[in-house]
Design an enzyme around this catalytic site. Structure first.
Site, PDB file in Angstrom:
ATOM      1  N   ASP A   1       0.795  -1.247  -0.018  1.00 18.60           N
ATOM      2  CA  ASP A   1      -0.197   0.060   0.014  1.00 18.60           C
ATOM      3  C   ASP A   1       0.898   1.460   0.080  1.00 18.60           C
ATOM      4  OD1 ASP A   1       0.974  -0.449   2.368  1.00 18.60           O
ATOM      5  OD2 ASP A   1      -0.923  -0.558   3.486  1.00 18.60           O
TER       6      ASP A   1
ATOM      7  N   HIS B   1      -7.270  -4.365  10.154  1.00 16.81           N
ATOM      8  CA  HIS B   1      -6.776  -3.939   8.808  1.00 16.81           C
ATOM      9  C   HIS B   1      -5.687  -4.700   8.394  1.00 16.81           C
ATOM     10  CE1 HIS B   1      -4.841  -0.186  10.269  1.00 16.81           C
ATOM     11  NE2 HIS B   1      -3.814  -0.612   9.476  1.00 16.81           N
TER      12      HIS B   1
ATOM     13  N   GLU C   1      -9.743  -1.754   5.329  1.00 16.68           N
ATOM     14  CA  GLU C   1     -10.272  -1.206   6.680  1.00 16.68           C
ATOM     15  C   GLU C   1     -11.655  -2.086   6.745  1.00 16.68           C
ATOM     16  OE1 GLU C   1      -8.800   0.387   8.671  1.00 16.68           O
ATOM     17  OE2 GLU C   1      -8.136   2.210   8.078  1.00 16.68           O
TER      18      GLU C   1
HETATM   19  C1  GLP Z   1      -0.271   0.452   8.655  1.00 17.00           C
HETATM   20  C2  GLP Z   1       0.134  -0.241   7.373  1.00 17.00           C
HETATM   21  C3  GLP Z   1      -0.412  -1.703   7.647  1.00 17.00           C
HETATM   22  C4  GLP Z   1       0.331  -2.302   9.022  1.00 17.00           C
HETATM   23  C5  GLP Z   1      -0.126  -1.113  10.186  1.00 17.00           C
HETATM   24  C6  GLP Z   1       0.137  -1.701  11.497  1.00 17.00           C
HETATM   25  O1  GLP Z   1      -1.748   1.070   8.866  1.00 17.00           O
HETATM   26  N1  GLP Z   1      -0.712  -0.153   6.312  1.00 17.00           N
HETATM   27  O2  GLP Z   1       0.079  -2.600   6.753  1.00 17.00           O
HETATM   28  O3  GLP Z   1       0.159  -3.600   9.356  1.00 17.00           O
HETATM   29  O4  GLP Z   1       0.027  -0.062   9.821  1.00 17.00           O
HETATM   30  O5  GLP Z   1       1.415  -1.035  11.959  1.00 17.00           O
HETATM   31  P1  GLP Z   1       2.434  -1.523  13.151  1.00 17.00           P
HETATM   32  O6  GLP Z   1       3.156  -2.528  12.719  1.00 17.00           O
HETATM   33  O7  GLP Z   1       3.169  -0.238  13.384  1.00 17.00           O
HETATM   34  O8  GLP Z   1       1.298  -1.564  14.208  1.00 17.00           O
END
Ligand code: GLP
Length: 236
Positions: free
Chosen positions: A67, A138, A143
């Site tokens: 993404d 997500h 979402e």
């Molecule tokens: C963002 C990304 C996701 C990721 C999520 C969780 O929203 N688009 O791909 O899994 O953050 O992030 P973290 O690993 O920092 O908790």
């Protein structure tokens, strides 16, 4: 599903990196599906370490990322393209022209989504897709919704996601409200899926996503239907 619970982040990162390394050494021209967020950073550090030790060669690897925020180009330090360069690509011998991240600044975003799905197909699909998980369930930026979306598409980020990701920006007002994300089709068609999560904050969503009902209200729950899914959860 293979569900592995480990004690700490280092253990999670090493186990996760080993699964990705196995694809790199065993396949000719492997296609890695990669993710951003803080969780995979330890995996990338481990892969870099093995590269520096001469154990891994990325010259034949292609990568496709999940993404990108809308409106940020790759030179913006908050963009996911920048994140990938900074946390992985700049430190290994991957051919950067074969590292793909959807464009958040494409003039025609619908066409960008279609082209991204075609690209993944033309690469023969993804060998292993690495995923983190948001606290609302997500994956990528898919979402919670009324239905699962298959194609790469533009999404409005949930308020909770904007709040969670504000830590990477100077102020919450700077967090883009929209993103482009790979949809569920390319993720579910990946030959292997590896989801990593760590810390008590992710405990409830891991329970819901992998031990609760399959519902688009918890996007990651669809992964229960994947034939080769590994979830690594680290308690700390
Ligand atoms: C963002 C990304 C996701 C990721 C999520 C969780 O929203 N688009 O791909 O899994 O953050 O992030 P973290 O690993 O920092 O908790």
């Amino acid at each position: 599903m293979k569900y592995i619970e480990v004690e700490n982040y280092a253990e999670m990162s090493k186990k996760g990196a080993a699964l990705i390394a196995a694809e790199i050494v065993s396949k000719e021209g492997p296609v890695l599906g990669l993710a951003t967020g803080s969780t995979p950073v330890g995996i990338y550090k481990q892969l870099i370490e093995w590269f520096n030790e001469g154990k891994l060669d990325f010259s034949g690897v292609t990568s496709v990322n999940l993404d990108e925020y809308l409106g940020l180009d790759g030179t913006n330090p908050q963009s996911y393209r920048y994140f990938m360069n900074d946390n992985l690509f700049d430190h290994i011998n991957i051919d950067k022209s074969r590292t793909y991240v959807p464009s958040g600044i494409a003039a025609d975003l619908a066409a960008e989504g279609e082209a991204y799905d075609k690209l993944i197909k033309s690469l023969g699909g993804i060998d292993i897709q690495l995923l983190g998980i948001g606290e609302d369930g997500h994956i990528g930026f898919n979402e919670p919704d009324e239905c699962f979306t298959g194609a790469t598409h533009v999404v409005d980020l949930d308020e909770s996601t904007i709040e969670a990701n504000a830590r990477f920006f100077d102020s919450i007002d700077d967090v883009p409200r929209k993103a482009i994300t790979m949809g569920m089709a390319s993720i579910m068609q990946a030959k292997k899926v590896l989801l990593v999560a760590n810390g008590p904050k992710k405990y409830d969503i891991i329970q819901k996503a992998f031990f609760g009902p399959i519902t688009p209200k918890v996007p990651a729950s669809i992964l229960q239907l994947h034939g080769d899914l590994t979830v690594i959860y680290s308690k700390n």
